[in-house]
Scaffold this motif. Structure first.
Motif, PDB file in Angstrom:
ATOM      1  N   UNK A   1     -33.438  32.527 127.209  1.00 53.71           N
ATOM      2  CA  UNK A   1     -34.339  32.026 126.178  1.00 53.71           C
ATOM      3  C   UNK A   1     -33.727  32.161 124.785  1.00 53.71           C
ATOM      4  N   UNK A   2     -33.109  33.289 124.514  1.00 55.81           N
ATOM      5  CA  UNK A   2     -32.461  33.489 123.210  1.00 55.81           C
ATOM      6  C   UNK A   2     -31.302  32.514 123.010  1.00 55.81           C
ATOM      7  N   UNK A   3     -30.512  32.284 124.054  1.00 58.21           N
ATOM      8  CA  UNK A   3     -29.409  31.332 123.963  1.00 58.21           C
ATOM      9  C   UNK A   3     -29.914  29.905 123.735  1.00 58.21           C
ATOM     10  N   UNK A   4     -30.975  29.545 124.442  1.00 60.40           N
ATOM     11  CA  UNK A   4     -31.560  28.213 124.265  1.00 60.40           C
ATOM     12  C   UNK A   4     -32.073  28.023 122.844  1.00 60.40           C
ATOM     13  N   UNK A   5     -32.746  29.034 122.304  1.00 58.70           N
ATOM     14  CA  UNK A   5     -33.267  28.941 120.940  1.00 58.70           C
ATOM     15  C   UNK A   5     -32.129  28.836 119.924  1.00 58.70           C
ATOM     16  N   UNK A   6     -31.065  29.574 120.153  1.00 59.34           N
ATOM     17  CA  UNK A   6     -29.914  29.504 119.245  1.00 59.34           C
ATOM     18  C   UNK A   6     -29.256  28.128 119.311  1.00 59.34           C
ATOM     19  N   UNK A   7     -29.130  27.577 120.508  1.00 59.47           N
ATOM     20  CA  UNK A   7     -28.526  26.247 120.665  1.00 59.47           C
ATOM     21  C   UNK A   7     -29.402  25.166 120.031  1.00 59.47           C
ATOM     22  N   UNK A   8     -30.726  25.296 120.150  1.00 60.37           N
ATOM     23  CA  UNK A   8     -31.634  24.318 119.542  1.00 60.37           C
ATOM     24  C   UNK A   8     -31.614  24.434 118.020  1.00 60.37           C
ATOM     25  N   UNK A   9     -31.436  25.651 117.518  1.00 59.48           N
ATOM     26  CA  UNK A   9     -31.428  25.896 116.077  1.00 59.48           C
ATOM     27  C   UNK A   9     -30.256  25.205 115.384  1.00 59.48           C
ATOM     28  N   UNK A  10     -29.079  25.260 116.005  1.00 58.63           N
ATOM     29  CA  UNK A  10     -27.877  24.695 115.384  1.00 58.63           C
ATOM     30  C   UNK A  10     -27.814  23.205 115.699  1.00 58.63           C
ATOM     31  N   UNK A  11     -28.197  22.410 114.742  1.00 62.76           N
ATOM     32  CA  UNK A  11     -28.299  20.958 114.936  1.00 62.76           C
ATOM     33  C   UNK A  11     -27.013  20.252 114.524  1.00 62.76           C
ATOM     34  N   UNK A  12     -25.944  20.602 115.181  1.00 69.55           N
ATOM     35  CA  UNK A  12     -24.643  19.975 114.951  1.00 69.55           C
ATOM     36  C   UNK A  12     -23.769  20.249 116.163  1.00 69.55           C
ATOM     37  N   UNK A  13     -22.615  19.659 116.174  1.00 68.69           N
ATOM     38  CA  UNK A  13     -21.620  19.955 117.201  1.00 68.69           C
ATOM     39  C   UNK A  13     -20.510  20.763 116.553  1.00 68.69           C
ATOM     40  N   UNK A  14     -20.158  21.877 117.198  1.00 65.01           N
ATOM     41  CA  UNK A  14     -19.081  22.730 116.677  1.00 65.01           C
ATOM     42  C   UNK A  14     -18.494  23.490 117.840  1.00 65.01           C
ATOM     43  N   UNK A  15     -17.187  23.395 118.005  1.00 63.22           N
ATOM     44  CA  UNK A  15     -16.524  24.111 119.098  1.00 63.22           C
ATOM     45  C   UNK A  15     -17.055  23.672 120.452  1.00 63.22           C
ATOM     46  N   UNK A  16     -17.407  24.634 121.288  1.00 60.48           N
ATOM     47  CA  UNK A  16     -17.922  24.348 122.624  1.00 60.48           C
ATOM     48  C   UNK A  16     -19.381  23.945 122.632  1.00 60.48           C
TER      49      UNK A  16
END
Length: 114
Positions: free
Chosen positions: A64-79
């Motif tokens: 859940x924490x990983x999903x929230x972090x991925x949704x928060x960052x609204x760009x593409x960077x690295x992997x």
């Protein structure tokens, strides 16, 4: 891995529901609701069930924490590649801080995060 904002939000809803169901289980709920530092006695059969459910709860929480972090960052960077935001954006050259129960916070590289 390719991601879409909408699929991340749907996965967050599913993981949140799973977390709520685990927290309400007859095995975990009494332990989660007891005052900090208080002991809770369980028999051997309950202990095995507790260990399995607790492990699932912790794994789901990390997801859940990983999903929230991925949704928060609204760009593409690295992997982290977002199909709905394929380019890296200068604004996101930032550090983020995530704590359970709080909104994610962010600050430019070199600045302190509150």
């Amino acid at each position: 891995m390719e991601r879409w904002g909408s699929s991340l939000e749907e996965a967050i809803k599913i993981a949140t529901t799973i977390q709520q169901e685990l927290n309400l289980s007859t095995v975990l709920k009494p332990i989660l609701e007891q005052p900090q530092g208080e002991l809770h006695n369980v028999n051997e059969a309950q202990l095995t069930q507790f260990e399995v459910l607790w492990d699932q709860r912790q794994r789901n929480l990390v997801s859940l924490l990983l999903l929230k972090a991925a949704a928060f960052r609204e760009e593409s960077r690295g992997g982290h590649f977002r199909r709905d935001a394929p380019a890296a954006l200068p604004y996101w050259c930032r550090h983020s801080l995530q704590r359970i129960g709080e909104k994610l916070s962010t600050a430019a590289v070199g600045e302190a995060i509150n």
